[in-house]
Design a protein around this motif. Structure first.
Motif, PDB file in Angstrom:
ATOM      1  N   ASN A  37      53.099  46.675  40.638  1.00 54.77           N
ATOM      2  CA  ASN A  37      51.877  47.264  40.072  1.00 54.77           C
ATOM      3  C   ASN A  37      51.178  46.287  39.129  1.00 54.77           C
ATOM      4  OD1 ASN A  37      52.237  49.681  41.442  1.00 54.77           O
ATOM      5  ND2 ASN A  37      53.357  50.649  39.769  1.00 54.77           N
ATOM      6  N   PHE A  38      51.963  45.607  38.310  1.00 59.47           N
ATOM      7  CA  PHE A  38      51.411  44.623  37.375  1.00 59.47           C
ATOM      8  C   PHE A  38      50.751  43.470  38.131  1.00 59.47           C
ATOM      9  CE2 PHE A  38      52.173  40.462  35.387  1.00 59.47           C
ATOM     10  CZ  PHE A  38      51.408  40.581  34.232  1.00 59.47           C
ATOM     11  N   TYR A  40      49.649  43.292  41.166  1.00 64.30           N
ATOM     12  CA  TYR A  40      48.469  43.688  41.932  1.00 64.30           C
ATOM     13  C   TYR A  40      47.251  43.816  41.017  1.00 64.30           C
ATOM     14  CZ  TYR A  40      45.737  45.618  45.716  1.00 64.30           C
ATOM     15  OH  TYR A  40      44.764  45.789  46.677  1.00 64.30           O
ATOM     16  N   SER A  41      47.445  44.402  39.828  1.00 66.16           N
ATOM     17  CA  SER A  41      46.334  44.527  38.872  1.00 66.16           C
ATOM     18  C   SER A  41      45.852  43.162  38.396  1.00 66.16           C
ATOM     19  CB  SER A  41      46.771  45.370  37.669  1.00 66.16           C
ATOM     20  OG  SER A  41      46.999  46.708  38.047  1.00 66.16           O
ATOM     21  N   MET A  42      46.791  42.247  38.169  1.00 70.23           N
ATOM     22  CA  MET A  42      46.423  40.910  37.701  1.00 70.23           C
ATOM     23  C   MET A  42      45.668  40.115  38.760  1.00 70.23           C
ATOM     24  SD  MET A  42      47.099  40.158  34.543  1.00 70.23           S
ATOM     25  CE  MET A  42      47.014  38.365  34.596  1.00 70.23           C
ATOM     26  N   GLY A  45      42.968  43.231  40.765  1.00 68.98           N
ATOM     27  CA  GLY A  45      42.275  44.190  39.920  1.00 68.98           C
ATOM     28  C   GLY A  45      41.517  43.520  38.794  1.00 68.98           C
ATOM     29  N   GLU A  46      41.718  44.035  37.558  1.00 73.32           N
ATOM     30  CA  GLU A  46      40.918  43.584  36.429  1.00 73.32           C
ATOM     31  C   GLU A  46      41.480  42.358  35.721  1.00 73.32           C
ATOM     32  OE1 GLU A  46      43.394  47.183  34.989  1.00 73.32           O
ATOM     33  OE2 GLU A  46      42.583  46.365  36.848  1.00 73.32           O
ATOM     34  N   GLY A  47      42.649  41.869  36.134  1.00 73.05           N
ATOM     35  CA  GLY A  47      43.257  40.713  35.472  1.00 73.05           C
ATOM     36  C   GLY A  47      42.685  39.398  35.963  1.00 73.05           C
ATOM     37  N   ILE A  97      47.510  43.444  30.935  1.00 71.49           N
ATOM     38  CA  ILE A  97      46.609  42.894  31.943  1.00 71.49           C
ATOM     39  C   ILE A  97      45.520  42.120  31.207  1.00 71.49           C
ATOM     40  CG2 ILE A  97      45.103  43.403  33.895  1.00 71.49           C
ATOM     41  CD1 ILE A  97      48.034  44.193  34.307  1.00 71.49           C
ATOM     42  N   LYS A 181      46.742  47.561  48.692  1.00 75.39           N
ATOM     43  CA  LYS A 181      48.005  47.688  47.964  1.00 75.39           C
ATOM     44  C   LYS A 181      49.088  48.316  48.831  1.00 75.39           C
ATOM     45  CE  LYS A 181      49.891  49.247  43.536  1.00 75.39           C
ATOM     46  NZ  LYS A 181      49.662  50.069  42.324  1.00 75.39           N
TER      47      LYS A 181
END
Length: 258
Positions: A37-38, A40-42, A45-47, A97, A181
């Motif tokens: 999850n981390f 994928y966000s980085m 996503g917003e990372g 993030i 995802k």
């Protein structure tokens, strides 16, 4: 110990000559999920993650960034759990993030000692540090500029199996910027994940490697097939100390403080 070197007509070749066998320990599925999850966000996503390594030539797509982020953060988390299992107090890995230009200060900290965690696939036997990131005194150059941690007391090599990059290449996901995802989840959760701690070295060991010019040049080949994108300092896994020695150091220090 230096790598074996061979000069060939098509380039410079370096070979590991002091390896350490991978001895896998299972990783809990909840830890895999948290790291997935981390990452994928980085990366999707917003990372933010930079597209090139320090001194590197290749621009990385989001698929490759995910592999690097997933492997690196998973290494931090399993090492944190390993220390906890040995009753050693340690800060939790940072799952924040971050936007461009912001990153976590250091990987882990124990008894005011800063730890730099390096991750690799299970078949790897080198701790690699990009030469343009480090001074001759073993200081991390990017953090000299922003005032964050620039001297690490210990460097620890954590290896992960399976090789997430090889996995992504097999599914043609490595060099793409858009991956649902659910596709990554299905791929990751279909496999059994393990880790080992190949060993650790000190800042003094790093300075010695730098002084001895333990360098893998850019565009050279490692173990015949891997072409180096950037120039790196290296320390072989067989030259690193056992993690149990470091655990004993921390336990002994804690006992003297009580």
């Amino acid at each position: 110990m230096k790598l074996t070197y061979e000069k060939k007509t098509d380039g410079d070749y370096y070979f590991v000559n002091n390896p350490k066998l991978f001895n896998g320990i299972s990783i809990d599925k909840t830890d895999i999920e948290k790291v997935l999850n981390f990452a994928y966000s980085m990366c999707f996503g917003e990372g933010h993650h930079r597209s090139t390594r320090t001194g590197g030539q290749n621009s990385r797509k989001n698929g490759e960034k995910f592999c690097n982020t997933f492997q690196g953060k998973l290494a931090e988390l399993v090492l944190y759990n390993h220390f906890k299992a040995n009753s050693i107090e340690c800060n939790e890995p940072d799952f924040g993030i971050y936007k461009e230009g912001i990153w976590d200060d250091s990987d882990l900290e124990i008894q005011n000692k800063k730890l730099n965690i390096k991750s690799a696939a299970s078949q790897s036997n080198l701790l690699l540090l990009e030469t343009k990131d480090w001074t001759s005194e073993g200081k991390y150059i990017p953090n000299l500029i922003n005032g964050a941690t620039n001297t690490y007391d210990y460097f620890i090599l954590v290896r992960i199996n399976p090789d997430v990059k090889k996995l992504f290449r097999s599914k043609s996901l490595m060099y793409t910027n858009q991956i649902p995802k659910t596709v990554i989840e299905e791929l990751i959760f279909s496999l059994f994940w393990t880790y080992d701690i190949a060993g650790y070295c000190s800042n003094e060991d790093l300075k010695m490697a730098i002084a001895n010019k333990n360098i893998l040049p850019q565009n050279s080949f490692l173990n015949k097939y891997t072409k180096m994108d950037a120039e790196n300092y290296y320390i072989q896994s067989g030259n690193m100390r056992s993690i149990e020695n470091l655990i004993s150091k921390f336990i002994n220090y804690s006992q003297t403080q009580n």
